[in-house]
Design an enzyme around this catalytic site. Structure first.
Site, short mmCIF file in Angstrom:
data_model
loop_
_atom_site.label_atom_id
_atom_site.label_comp_id
_atom_site.label_asym_id
_atom_site.label_seq_id
_atom_site.Cartn_x
_atom_site.Cartn_y
_atom_site.Cartn_z
N CYS A 98 1.56 -1.54 1.40
CA CYS A 98 1.71 -1.93 0.00
C CYS A 98 1.32 -3.39 -0.16
O CYS A 98 2.02 -4.30 0.33
CB CYS A 98 3.15 -1.72 -0.46
SG CYS A 98 3.52 -2.41 -2.09
N ASP A 492 -26.28 -35.48 10.41
CA ASP A 492 -26.52 -36.40 11.52
C ASP A 492 -27.88 -36.01 12.10
O ASP A 492 -28.33 -34.88 11.91
CB ASP A 492 -25.40 -36.24 12.55
CG ASP A 492 -25.65 -37.08 13.79
OD1 ASP A 492 -25.93 -38.28 13.64
OD2 ASP A 492 -25.58 -36.53 14.90
#
Length: 793
Positions: A98, A492
């Site tokens: 559920c 970078d």
């Protein structure tokens, strides 16, 4: 995976630490200490972070660390700060079916005292609890079990791998298949009685009895669960709502519709449970990289043992077709290995004696003997599994929105249903209570938001699983959703856009010094450095460096090194170092990194070192533009000429060169301030040297994270291969995930709204209402599963 961790973190401030090489030595020495789980130095912030296993070892550890620092760097002042790490536990919730109840369980556990974080992952049926104090863990687990039992009594809770695996994991599939078969038979019998009542003419009471018996057979469990929930004070759940709706149909003598609606509902629930179960299995299959056993070599015997029972230094045998169970180094044999489970790469790699090999690889051909270098808990595969399985704890904003929405949606719709059932018959001429009660029942059936509560987390978890199959680790749904809003990508250079494999391409001397002599001086100057440039110089020298001849060694961050060898002072570094030391030199125009050399304050020459651009870097930049990234930027410590040449080759929009580590953070902040509101900035680095910048960006992406602890730790997304083109793939997966998630939101709410309006106007029946509940949920689940199919992205 059930995890219980309790470590102490000690953070030291190393005031006056200005030698990067010494910092590396300190880190290495501290890691060798007993009971040290991990140690890392951030040279930029001058901090040493330490994780130790035993709390009673703190004082001893502080003393030993201070002794190491004092020995290597006596001028550094050491100050410590102790931090108790939160304790995390993962519980397995078997039979959790559920989605709405999962949300209630999570909310209730979050209210317990001492809880830092609690997350119920409906997709993987797991509860992750994090407490501030490790002494509270046992009590909080007991409290959580009571909460789970009160909300979902059929759920079984297991708090250790051993407890769960020993009794259940091998029989889960058989148990599930048996349960589905039982439900099919039950529904079949009920449906047969229902069909009999419809097909033949009976008296009223016989007809009523047939409908009633079929109703009980089909929906008895729903009624029983609803009664138990009412007893516990839980009223507005799906069982209660469908029970009220169908009993209401019986009350107004709509017997066939009452049974039919319950049958339709139960069939829908059955198919929904099967779909969710299939979804869970599909996602689990994506990460089926956990090794089941290890062939441990004991003397001349081979024993099959659990990977957790193998120690560092042990030798294991991996046969063709088997998964490599632990990280290690091959000491005998050669083979081809399939790395796709970790990297997404389909091309096998060749390995031989001396090669590093990681857990999760699959041995394809030859028999190999491996010396284990990491315990299973510290292995690459273990960290990846932990990362992916716990990714659901970092929910995306859309998930949080749906969770909040569902809390209000059900009470509001139920409230409207009560108004519909009572007010119109009192104020509208000719209106009957039975007519408006029927319309109100339609509202009740639609009031459960299961379609959203199930499919949205399933979509995000599927997206994370699909990305992992492509060698992209995303640490949470929040980062996956953030990738949809990327405006600027900052790279970078070294090791990210370029291979980071430097080679000496040119040696130029001045005066009478030979090239070999200049290279030898440079090798001595770089002998203690781990920088790729230093490694390339030592590789080109290819001779023995007698470190006993080195009297002083000083690594100057962002400049170079200063050493004294046999009484001669050697300077090796960039132009900034020459200027700083007052050395006269000529500015060089060359493609590559220039290392200037000076001996006893006299310029001696320079060495040119070149890096190579990765094969797919150009494709990566173009792909980013194709997926909507507005700006691509490169930050590098290289000279401006080199940076600009690489940027031009790749088609980058901007480049900033000759940057120190702290200047990279400044540039990133400048770029962040210039991006549009609500857009995201991504920084892509190697995850080791760029940790401060990765942390500062909205999304940090580490390249080449395979086997790199620092990369996995520092970044929000880890590209397990070394391919920058995977960044665009990650964005495409994120966009596809969001598209499917919002399709489910629009579809679910749209259908419910239409049926609500039709129901209020008397144009819809309970049949349409049930479709708007379980039918829509089933369709949404199947749609969410499409996110796993990322092969065509």
């Amino acid at each position: 995976m059930s995890i219980a961790t309790s470590t102490e973190k000690i953070e030291f401030t190393l005031e006056g630490l200005d030698c990067a090489s010494c910092a590396a030595k300190i880190e290495a020495k501290v890691k060798e200490l007993d009971d040290v789980l991990d140690a890392s130095i951030n040279f930029v912030t001058q901090t040493l972070s330490l994780k130790i296993k035993k709390q009673d070892q703190i004082n001893q550890m502080i003393t030993e660390v201070k002794a190491i620092v004092n020995h290597l760097e006596p001028d550094v002042i050491v100050k410590e700060k102790i931090t108790t790490q939160p304790v995390k536990k993962t519980l397995v919730l078997e039979n959790l079916s559920c989605a709405s109840c999962a949300t209630k369980i999570e909310d209730a556990i979050k209210q317990l005292p001492g809880i830092k974080q609690a997350n119920v992952d409906f997709v993987s049926s797991k509860l992750i609890i994090e407490v501030y104090n490790k002494n509270d863990l046992s009590q909080r687990i007991e409290d959580a079990k009571k909460i789970i039992d009160s909300i979902e009594p059929d759920v079984q809770v297991y708090d250790t791998d051993q407890e769960y695996n020993d009794g259940h994991s091998n029989n889960v599939t058989d148990s599930e298949e048996g349960e589905f078969k039982k439900r099919f038979i039950q529904l079949g019998i009920g449906a047969a009685l229902f069909a009999t009542a419809i097909a033949f003419k009976f008296t009223f009471w016989i007809e009523f009895i047939l409908y009633f018996i079929s109703y009980i057979i089909i929906g008895g469990e729903v009624l029983l669960r609803a009664a138990k929930n009412i007893k516990r004070g839980q009223i507005f759940d799906e069982n209660f709502l469908i029970s009220v709706a169908t009993i209401g149909a019986f009350a107004i003598k709509e017997f066939p519709e009452g049974v039919a609606v319950m049958l339709f509902y139960q069939v829908g629930e059955l198919f929904q449970d099967m779909a969710v179960n299939r979804s869970r299995k599909s996602i689990a299959a994506l990460m089926d990289i956990r090794p089941d056993f290890a062939n441990l070599k004991v003397g001349e015997e081979i024993k099959k043992v659990s990977p957790e029972d193998v120690n560092i230094g042990d030798v294991i045998i991996v046969k063709p077709g088997e998964k490599v169970p632990l990280d290690g180094k091959i000491i005998e044999g050669s083979s081809m290995v399939d790395t796709s489970a970790l990297t997404g790469e389909s091309v096998p790699r060749e390995v031989e004696a001396g090669s590093e090999i990681l857990a999760g690889f699959i041995n394809k051909s030859g028999l190999i003997a491996v010396e284990v270098t990491e315990k299973f808990g510290e292995s690459t595969v273990s960290k990846i599994l932990d990362l992916v399985q716990n990714a659901s704890s970092k929910k995306a904003p859309t998930e949080n929105f749906i969770t909040k929405f569902s809390r209000y949606y059900t009470p509001v719709v139920v409230g409207v249903a009560l108004i519909l059932a009572t007010i119109p018959p009192l104020i509208i001429d000719g209106a009957t209570f039975s007519q408006w009660i029927y319309r109100a029942l339609i509202f009740l059936v639609i009031s459960c938001p299961c379609a959203l509560v199930i499919s949205i987390p399933l979509g995000f978890f599927g997206g994370i699983g699909g990305a992992s199959r492509n060698g992209i680790l995303v640490k949470g749904g929040n980062y996956l959703e953030a990738l949809n809003s990327v405006d600027t990508v900052v790279f970078d250079k070294t090791g990210t856009l370029t291979k980071g494999v430097f080679n000496v391409t040119e040696i130029i001397t001045t005066g009478s010094m030979t090239k070999d002599e200049l290279l030898e001086f440079a090798a001595y100057a770089e002998s203690y450095s781990n920088h790729p440039i230093a490694i390339s110089i030592l590789k080109a020298y290819n001779g023995e460096v007698n470190k006993n001849n080195i009297e002083n060694y000083d690594e100057i961050s962002g400049h170079g090194t200063k050493v004294t060898v046999n009484g001669k002072e050697i300077l090796a570094g960039n132009s900034k170092l020459m200027i700083k030391e007052g050395i006269e030199f000529e500015q060089i125009e060359a493609t590559g990194t220039i290392v200037h050399i000076a001996i006893d304050k006299q310029y001696a020459g320079y060495i040119v070192i070149a890096d190579e651009i990765k094969e797919d870097s150009i494709e990566a930049i173009r792909s980013l533009k194709d997926v909507g990234v507005r700006k691509t930027v490169m930050l590098t410590g290289d000279i401006k000429k080199v940076g600009e040449k690489v940027a031009k080759q790749l088609g980058l929009d901007e480049v900033y060169a000759e940057l120190l580590p702290d200047q990279k953070v400044e540039k990133l902040e400048m770029l962040d301030n210039n991006k549009p509101p609500k857009k995201k900035l991504v920084f892509v680095g190697d995850g080791i040297n760029d940790a401060p910048v990765l942390a500062r960006a909205d999304i940090g992406i580490a390249m080449g994270g395979l086997g790199s602890d620092a990369a996995i730790e520092a970044a929000d997304v880890v590209i397990m291969t070394d391919e920058p083109s995977k960044i665009a793939t990650a964005i495409k997966i994120a966009k596809r995930t969001r598209r499917i998630v919002w399709q489910n939101i629009y579809f679910s709410l749209g259908v419910k709204l239409i049926v609500l309006i039709l129901g209020a106007g008397g144009l819809a029946t309970l049949w349409e209402a049930v479709f708007a509940d379980v039918g829509v949920a089933l369709i949404a689940v199947f749609n969410a599963m499409r996110v796993l199919k990322v092969d065509n992205i």
